[in-house]
Design an enzyme around this catalytic site. Structure first.
Site, short mmCIF file in Angstrom:
data_model
loop_
_atom_site.label_atom_id
_atom_site.label_comp_id
_atom_site.label_asym_id
_atom_site.label_seq_id
_atom_site.Cartn_x
_atom_site.Cartn_y
_atom_site.Cartn_z
N HIS A 56 35.54 34.47 42.67
CA HIS A 56 36.58 35.50 42.74
C HIS A 56 36.35 36.49 41.60
CE1 HIS A 56 39.77 33.02 45.17
NE2 HIS A 56 38.59 33.07 45.77
N GLU A 58 38.28 37.67 39.33
CA GLU A 58 38.83 37.26 38.03
C GLU A 58 37.91 36.26 37.33
OE1 GLU A 58 40.30 37.22 41.04
OE2 GLU A 58 42.47 37.00 40.85
#
Lengths: 152, 152
Positions: A56, A58
């Site tokens: 992801h 992040e």
């Protein structure tokens, strides 16, 4: 953080989300900014490209910023992301000791901050960032909507 | 899964935990086994060595097994880990579509399965593995206890 600085980092995160969409990835983008507000790392979602369910946006920016600083903690650093983090990313944000979390659209289906596991609100969470939701929300929601409409 | 196979994989995870302790890492080890029960990947915690707060044993084995299979999903694969997964790892286990999760000691302080966020019990969780807690628990707890006693 000065409002124009926040806007600049979220704009960059939105550009990363758009670039992810163009690669056929779910369009989420993220930025880590250092203690003095400078950009440290930017990334978009790459789960398909890397065959990695943990890739992801992040997670990628946290890992990159940590490598850059040679530390597993990003003390006084802030994270900007176009979508409410999932529980995996919320826990990683906590482990990295992110100071402030700015995010765009809420994610009622899979979010881990405002819904479901509410990771930062649990007694098992040992560091919670300051939360700034709804930053760049219309733009983030539009990129996601266009992406999923195009896939139907 | 045949009991001796479960035992063999958990023994390997315990060896990875012990090796992590010897590297000065929090001693947690994990294994991913494929659909027919063969070992696909084994890893111990490396957050300090890699300056990466996401480098928990479970994340490393999931990423390694996914790279090996060229897929972001580990369909019909099982994960063995010496400690109850944290919310980050529990969410990654869900994303990877792990079939069965075998784990040792519970983690009241930071766990994400039985406590706190209870990731697999949330409506925002779209795949939950079958859970087999308490496998190799005394051995896993002993390794953790010795490690933290040695640090005091």
């Amino acid at each position: 953080m000065a409002p124009e600085r926040v806007e600049g980092h979220m704009l960059r995160a939105l550009q990363e989300a758009q670039a992810a969409a163009e690669r056929g990835e779910v369009p989420v983008g993220a930025v880590v900014a250092g203690p003095d507000g400078q950009l440290l790392a930017a990334a978009g979602n790459r789960t398909r490209e890397l065959s990695d369910p943990t890739a992801h946006a992040e997670m990628l920016v946290i890992r990159r910023a940590c490598a850059l600083l040679g530390s597993e903690r990003l003390i006084n650093c802030d994270l900007y992301v176009t979508l409410e983090p999932c529980p995996m990313c919320a826990a990683a944000i906590s482990f990295a000791r992110i100071r402030r979390l700015y995010y765009g659209a809420s994610d009622p289906k899979s979010g881990g901050v405002e819904q479901g596991p509410r990771v930062f609100n649990q007694p098992t969470c040992h560091h919670a960032p300051e939360l700034y939701p709804g930053i760049g929300e219309p733009e983030a929601a539009a990129i996601l909507k266009a992406f999923f409409a195009g896939r139907r």
